[in-house]
Design a protein around this motif. Structure first.
Motif, mmCIF file in Angstrom:
data_model
loop_
_atom_site.group_PDB
_atom_site.id
_atom_site.type_symbol
_atom_site.label_atom_id
_atom_site.label_comp_id
_atom_site.label_asym_id
_atom_site.label_seq_id
_atom_site.Cartn_x
_atom_site.Cartn_y
_atom_site.Cartn_z
ATOM 1 N N VAL A 167 0.836 -1.208 0.000
ATOM 2 C CA VAL A 167 0.000 0.000 0.000
ATOM 3 C C VAL A 167 0.869 1.255 0.000
ATOM 4 O O VAL A 167 0.622 2.205 -0.765
ATOM 5 C CB VAL A 167 -0.951 -0.013 1.215
ATOM 6 C CG1 VAL A 167 -1.622 1.348 1.380
ATOM 7 C CG2 VAL A 167 -2.010 -1.101 1.051
ATOM 8 N N VAL A 168 1.898 1.291 0.848
ATOM 9 C CA VAL A 168 2.778 2.456 0.913
ATOM 10 C C VAL A 168 3.535 2.624 -0.395
ATOM 11 O O VAL A 168 3.648 3.738 -0.937
ATOM 12 C CB VAL A 168 3.756 2.334 2.094
ATOM 13 C CG1 VAL A 168 4.833 3.421 2.029
ATOM 14 C CG2 VAL A 168 2.999 2.432 3.417
ATOM 15 N N ASN A 169 4.032 1.534 -0.941
ATOM 16 C CA ASN A 169 4.757 1.582 -2.209
ATOM 17 C C ASN A 169 3.874 2.133 -3.325
ATOM 18 O O ASN A 169 4.278 3.044 -4.064
ATOM 19 C CB ASN A 169 5.239 0.173 -2.561
ATOM 20 C CG ASN A 169 5.984 0.122 -3.884
ATOM 21 O OD1 ASN A 169 6.760 1.023 -4.195
ATOM 22 N ND2 ASN A 169 5.744 -0.927 -4.664
ATOM 23 N N ASP A 170 2.658 1.607 -3.442
ATOM 24 C CA ASP A 170 1.765 2.036 -4.515
ATOM 25 C C ASP A 170 1.343 3.500 -4.337
ATOM 26 O O ASP A 170 1.271 4.265 -5.306
ATOM 27 C CB ASP A 170 0.533 1.138 -4.568
ATOM 28 C CG ASP A 170 0.864 -0.279 -5.019
ATOM 29 O OD1 ASP A 170 2.003 -0.506 -5.482
ATOM 30 O OD2 ASP A 170 -0.015 -1.159 -4.885
ATOM 31 N N TYR A 171 1.059 3.878 -3.103
ATOM 32 C CA TYR A 171 0.610 5.249 -2.855
ATOM 33 C C TYR A 171 1.722 6.254 -3.159
ATOM 34 O O TYR A 171 1.488 7.242 -3.875
ATOM 35 C CB TYR A 171 0.165 5.405 -1.405
ATOM 36 C CG TYR A 171 -0.266 6.808 -1.068
ATOM 37 C CD1 TYR A 171 -1.520 7.294 -1.434
ATOM 38 C CD2 TYR A 171 0.591 7.662 -0.389
ATOM 39 C CE1 TYR A 171 -1.899 8.600 -1.142
ATOM 40 C CE2 TYR A 171 0.217 8.971 -0.085
ATOM 41 C CZ TYR A 171 -1.028 9.430 -0.457
ATOM 42 O OH TYR A 171 -1.405 10.721 -0.161
ATOM 43 N N LEU A 172 2.911 6.024 -2.633
ATOM 44 C CA LEU A 172 4.004 6.968 -2.860
ATOM 45 C C LEU A 172 4.404 7.015 -4.339
ATOM 46 O O LEU A 172 4.717 8.075 -4.874
ATOM 47 C CB LEU A 172 5.208 6.613 -1.989
ATOM 48 C CG LEU A 172 5.015 6.779 -0.471
ATOM 49 C CD1 LEU A 172 6.292 6.370 0.269
ATOM 50 C CD2 LEU A 172 4.627 8.208 -0.114
ATOM 51 N N SER A 173 4.376 5.855 -4.999
ATOM 52 C CA SER A 173 4.667 5.832 -6.441
ATOM 53 C C SER A 173 3.641 6.662 -7.201
ATOM 54 O O SER A 173 3.983 7.410 -8.127
ATOM 55 C CB SER A 173 4.672 4.396 -6.959
ATOM 56 O OG SER A 173 5.687 3.629 -6.348
#
Length: 232
Positions: A19-25
């Protein structure tokens, strides 16, 4: 050429990491995500990220151990994630060298704002004024370095901002709430965050942190910085 800030996310929970990876990307950052502390140092050396988002509870090397290892060679901004919201646990994360922390569960937008605030402060060096002296300290804004009597003081991003604020307010008692507003840009937060950073500063700028001559505690009021290192 990709000029997006590189963020290294270290999180062993697969769902949180994804979730963090997708959101920040999706917010325009270049993200590298790993799931254990043992992999961090190699990735950090290879990619030199602009900021690290670091879970405190990791398999293998703990987040605290990773943070201390990074601090041995770098002042990269570090945001610690912790599922332990008790004050002693937050303090332990900050004492290992983190600049900021977020307790789980956290809002993704808040994480983004915290990241942007730390990166913005790191980039401000580009338009920095010339070097200047304050008492025994000399400040180099371009490199965000501070020296005492010619000796460099190793400071993290947050420590530098806090120290600079104190240097620019000599002789004035400053409350922890004011420091949170002006340095952290938080309208509210845990005052123990300031306490930990003050302690870390004393360990770096005082000859004997147990008996500080520059950074004084005014009990019940806050902290007072004395450039001359006088008594009282």
């Amino acid at each position: 050429m990709n000029t997006s800030p590189r963020i290294l996310v270290v999180e062993d929970d697969r769902t949180v990491r994804t979730v963090v990876n997708d959101y920040l990307s999706g917010q325009g950052f270049s993200v590298t995500a790993v799931d254990n502390g043992s992999e961090v140092l190699a990735r950090f050396a290879a990619e030199r990220p602009a900021l690290v988002v670091l879970d405190r509870m990791l398999p293998g090397l703990s987040g605290d151990e990773v943070c201390r290892a990074l601090r041995a060679t770098s002042d990269v901004p570090i945001i610690m994630l912790t599922a332990l919201d008790a004050v002693p646990d937050r303090i332990a994360g900050l004492e290992s060298g983190a600049d900021d922390y977020l307790a789980k569960p956290f809002a993704l937008k808040e994480l983004k704002l915290r990241i942007e605030a730390l990166l913005r402060r790191s980039r401000q060096a580009g338009a920095a004024p010339s070097e200047f002296g304050l008492g025994p300290f000399r400040v180099d804004p371009a490199r965000r370095h501070i020296r005492r009597d010619g000796v460099p003081i190793p400071l993290t991003t947050r420590e530098y901002e806090l120290f600079l604020y104190l240097l620019n307010n000599p002789g004035r008692t400053i409350s922890r709430d004011e420091i949170l507003r002006e340095v952290w840009q938080w309208q509210f937060g845990d005052p123990s965050t300031v306490t930990v950073h003050i302690r870390r500063l004393r360990e770096k700028i005082e000859e004997d942190p147990r008996f500080p001559v520059h950074l004084k505690t005014e009990w019940g009021s806050g902290y007072r910085f004395d450039l001359r290192g006088g008594e009282g």
